[in-house]
Design a protein around this motif. Structure first.
Motif, PDB file in Angstrom:
ATOM      1  N   ILE B 160      53.562 -10.813 -11.011  1.00  0.00           N
ATOM      2  CA  ILE B 160      54.443 -11.563 -10.024  1.00  0.00           C
ATOM      3  C   ILE B 160      54.998 -10.937  -9.251  1.00  0.00           C
ATOM      4  N   PRO B 161      54.887 -11.293  -8.095  1.00  0.00           N
ATOM      5  CA  PRO B 161      55.322 -11.296  -7.160  1.00  0.00           C
ATOM      6  C   PRO B 161      56.993 -11.017  -6.588  1.00  0.00           C
ATOM      7  N   PHE B 162      57.598 -10.560  -6.379  1.00  0.00           N
ATOM      8  CA  PHE B 162      59.462 -10.240  -6.082  1.00  0.00           C
ATOM      9  C   PHE B 162      58.974 -10.380  -4.247  1.00  0.00           C
ATOM     10  N   ARG B 163      58.860 -11.704  -3.574  1.00  0.00           N
ATOM     11  CA  ARG B 163      58.688 -11.564  -2.414  1.00  0.00           C
ATOM     12  C   ARG B 163      58.898 -13.116  -2.197  1.00  0.00           C
ATOM     13  N   VAL B 164      59.491 -13.244  -1.389  1.00  0.00           N
ATOM     14  CA  VAL B 164      59.620 -14.956   0.002  1.00  0.00           C
ATOM     15  C   VAL B 164      58.203 -15.236   0.047  1.00  0.00           C
ATOM     16  N   PRO B 165      58.062 -16.464  -0.553  1.00  0.00           N
ATOM     17  CA  PRO B 165      56.630 -17.520   0.416  1.00  0.00           C
ATOM     18  C   PRO B 165      56.888 -17.465   1.769  1.00  0.00           C
ATOM     19  N   ASP B 166      55.967 -17.640   2.831  1.00  0.00           N
ATOM     20  CA  ASP B 166      55.488 -17.455   4.145  1.00  0.00           C
ATOM     21  C   ASP B 166      55.717 -18.998   4.099  1.00  0.00           C
ATOM     22  N   GLN B 167      56.755 -18.932   5.651  1.00  0.00           N
ATOM     23  CA  GLN B 167      56.902 -20.594   5.632  1.00  0.00           C
ATOM     24  C   GLN B 167      55.792 -21.170   5.328  1.00  0.00           C
ATOM     25  N   ASP B 168      54.580 -21.162   5.959  1.00  0.00           N
ATOM     26  CA  ASP B 168      53.394 -22.075   5.077  1.00  0.00           C
ATOM     27  C   ASP B 168      53.597 -22.372   3.953  1.00  0.00           C
ATOM     28  N   GLU B 169      53.940 -21.630   2.950  1.00  0.00           N
ATOM     29  CA  GLU B 169      53.761 -21.984   1.634  1.00  0.00           C
ATOM     30  C   GLU B 169      54.734 -22.283   1.010  1.00  0.00           C
ATOM     31  N   LEU B 170      56.370 -22.006   2.429  1.00  0.00           N
ATOM     32  CA  LEU B 170      57.134 -22.874   1.433  1.00  0.00           C
ATOM     33  C   LEU B 170      57.124 -24.777   0.671  1.00  0.00           C
ATOM     34  N   PRO B 171      56.550 -24.914   1.495  1.00  0.00           N
ATOM     35  CA  PRO B 171      56.869 -27.032   1.154  1.00  0.00           C
ATOM     36  C   PRO B 171      56.311 -26.577  -0.194  1.00  0.00           C
ATOM     37  N   GLU B 172      55.838 -25.834  -0.655  1.00  0.00           N
ATOM     38  CA  GLU B 172      54.481 -26.133  -2.234  1.00  0.00           C
ATOM     39  C   GLU B 172      55.603 -25.080  -2.704  1.00  0.00           C
ATOM     40  N   ARG B 173      56.352 -24.451  -2.512  1.00  0.00           N
ATOM     41  CA  ARG B 173      56.691 -23.736  -3.577  1.00  0.00           C
ATOM     42  C   ARG B 173      58.647 -23.544  -4.324  1.00  0.00           C
ATOM     43  N   LEU B 174      58.849 -24.027  -2.947  1.00  0.00           N
ATOM     44  CA  LEU B 174      60.791 -24.075  -2.650  1.00  0.00           C
ATOM     45  C   LEU B 174      61.502 -25.693  -3.912  1.00  0.00           C
ATOM     46  N   PRO B 175      60.518 -26.644  -4.099  1.00  0.00           N
ATOM     47  CA  PRO B 175      61.027 -27.200  -5.250  1.00  0.00           C
ATOM     48  C   PRO B 175      60.365 -27.324  -6.950  1.00  0.00           C
ATOM     49  N   GLY B 176      60.357 -26.120  -7.164  1.00  0.00           N
ATOM     50  CA  GLY B 176      59.606 -25.636  -7.730  1.00  0.00           C
ATOM     51  C   GLY B 176      61.265 -24.831  -8.474  1.00  0.00           C
TER      52      GLY B 176
END
Lengths: 110, 393
Positions: B160-176
């Protein structure tokens, strides 16, 4: 890092993806240089299960162990930097749609 | 600043930086602890260094070299790290780089079990020990230990990577990530542990500093502040609370943040914050801006439809339009499976029946609520309501 994508189809739902979708998907993986290998499997009715008991006796039976709702229909092995990249390819796989599912398993390294 | 405070501020940041450099959460945790141990030995004697963060980082990197030297399998990584260590010996301008956002996204990765994400955040970003995390989630230490070990094994082995999701992935990942931080808050709230709820607020502040443009991060921080502001009065229902006990500074901060979160758009945390801001700003229960609260529940129900929101909306309508209107809506929800065993639903029905003078039915509904209530304080509270109703019938 290598991951195996196990592609399961829902047995009660028809996948709307066409052969062209699968060919395009394979081409995309090849062009990106991530595809190690991949195959789709023949129909489940052609499957045969072999087990060898403690006494060395071989048992051969028709089909897989149990009827499951999800049927393994194929696999892909990809080589990508991390799980996020693997999940991205799994989401692009036509098998992940229409009730199907792609299980992402890292390949063990020894 | 004393030694304890320095660690509290620096631990998560140091760990994040080391995970990035070492690519291994376990090793990073070990050498973070080593470095802090060394600081506990040296600092009381030699004094706190000018740049404690840089001192800790240099020490931790040296410890990592020592550990990797003992383990020849990691020879390749060792070579890289030695270059880093020699560079680190040169003076570092400013403090540590802040790579905690990467760590937030790793800990709350969707590939990890939902119930472990908050635990990992407490462990890695709030600097909790495993027994402290176990106490936060009310599970035995060995259970929490196993859960954390399993989650870290997955991070390592599935990479599992140690990275900040790209701007377009953020809506999917930030709620978690937000959900994980909020779960820490709700655990703290349910267990009546203001310290834990306060820790969730501290984490949200860090997250907001790292993602200042994300309205839902601001909305989450606002929501938690506006709920936490009532902590000293929460033994009573909202309508009976002594509003003088509410934390006025926290309300002011939360309200301003709620407004910021709802400027030019809206998300579920921002809307919930606004609802709580209206409660917190009202001089008393009756003069609360109920029409506005109903409107906000409508917005919330459109964003994230749920029977619990419908229940809260019905209660607000009872305040706006009268108990009969609210009760009619509650009775429409009677078939909702999620509300059947949900004691606040029975309690809300009981309250409205009581207000309509239907005492016998109200008493029955309170008894149903008491049977479903999970905790002793909740049951006690409902029993008092029941006694009041029975006194009248």
């Amino acid at each position: 890092m290598k991951y195996m994508l196990l592609i399961y189809a829902a047995s009660d739902q028809q996948n709307s993806c066409t052969v062209e979708d699968w060919i395009a998907h394979e081409k995309e993986m090849k062009d990106a240089g991530v595809l190690v290998s991949g195959h789709s499997l023949a129909d489940l009715v052609t499957a045969t299960t072999v087990q060898v008991g403690p006494d060395g006796r071989r048992s051969v039976t028709d089909g897989p162990f149990a009827e499951t709702r999800e049927v393994l229909g194929g696999y892909e092995i990809i080589d990508v930097p991390d799980l996020d990249a693997a999940l991205e390819w799994a989401a692009k796989c036509p098998g992940s749609r229409d009730g199907g599912a792609v299980v992402v398993r890292p390949i063990a390294e020894f | 600043m004393n030694v304890e405070q320095v660690f509290r501020e620096e631990r998560g940041r140091l760990l994040a930086t080391l995970v990035k450099r070492l690519g291994d959460l376990d090793l990073a945790e070990e050498v973070t602890s080593d470095a802090i141990e060394a600081a506990l030995r040296h600092w009381p004697v030699d004094g706190v260094p000018d740049r404690p963060g840089a001192w800790l980082l240099t020490t931790a990197r040296r410890k990592a070299v020592d550990r990797l030297r003992r383990d020849q399998v990691h020879a390749a990584r060792l070579a890289l790290l030695q270059v880093e260590v020699s560079r680190a010996d040169a003076p570092v301008a400013g403090g540590l780089p802040d790579e905690r956002l990467e760590l937030f996204f790793t800990c709350a990765h969707p590939a990890l079990p939902e119930e472990d994400r908050g635990a990992l955040i407490l462990r890695c970003l709030a600097g909790f020990t495993t027994p402290e995390v176990a106490r936060a989630y009310l599970v035995p230490v060995t259970t929490m230990q196993q859960r954390i070990v399993r989650a870290k094994k997955k991070i390592r082995e599935a990479r599992i990577p140690f990275r900040v999701p790209d701007q377009d992935e953020l809506p999917e990942r930030l709620p978690g990530v937000l959900q994980a931080v909020y779960s820490i808050f709700t655990e703290g709230y349910a267990a009546q542990r203001p310290d834990l709820a306060g820790e969730a607020i501290r984490l949200a502040r860090i997250l907001r500093a790292l993602l200042p443009g994300e309205r839902e991060v601001t909305g989450l921080l606002a929501l938690m502040l506006l709920v936490h502001a009532r902590r000293d009065a929460r033994a009573e229902l909202l309508e009976d609370q002594d509003r003088a006990l509410w934390d006025a500074d926290m309300i002011a901060e939360g309200s301003a943040l709620a407004e910021a979160a709802l400027t030019g758009g809206h998300g579920p945390y921002g809307v919930q914050a606004a609802i709580n801001a209206l409660h917190d700003e009202a001089p008393d229960f009756a003069s609360t801006d109920w029409p506005q609260i109903v409107a906000l529940y409508d917005v919330l129900n459109a964003l994230t439809p749920s029977p619990v929101i419908a229940l809260n909306r019905a209660v607000a309508i009872a305040m706006r339009d009268g108990a009969a209107a609210g009760l009619a809506l509650l009775d429409e929800l009677a078939a909702e499976p999620k509300l059947r065993d949900y004691h606040p639903y029975r309690a809300a029905r009981a309250d409205l029946l009581h207000r309509l003078g239907r005492s016998a039915e109200a008493a029955q509904a309170y008894r149903e609520a008491i049977a479903l209530a999970g905790t002793e304080p909740e049951q006690d509270f409902l029993r008092r309501r029941l006694t009041a109703v029975e006194g009248q019938s």
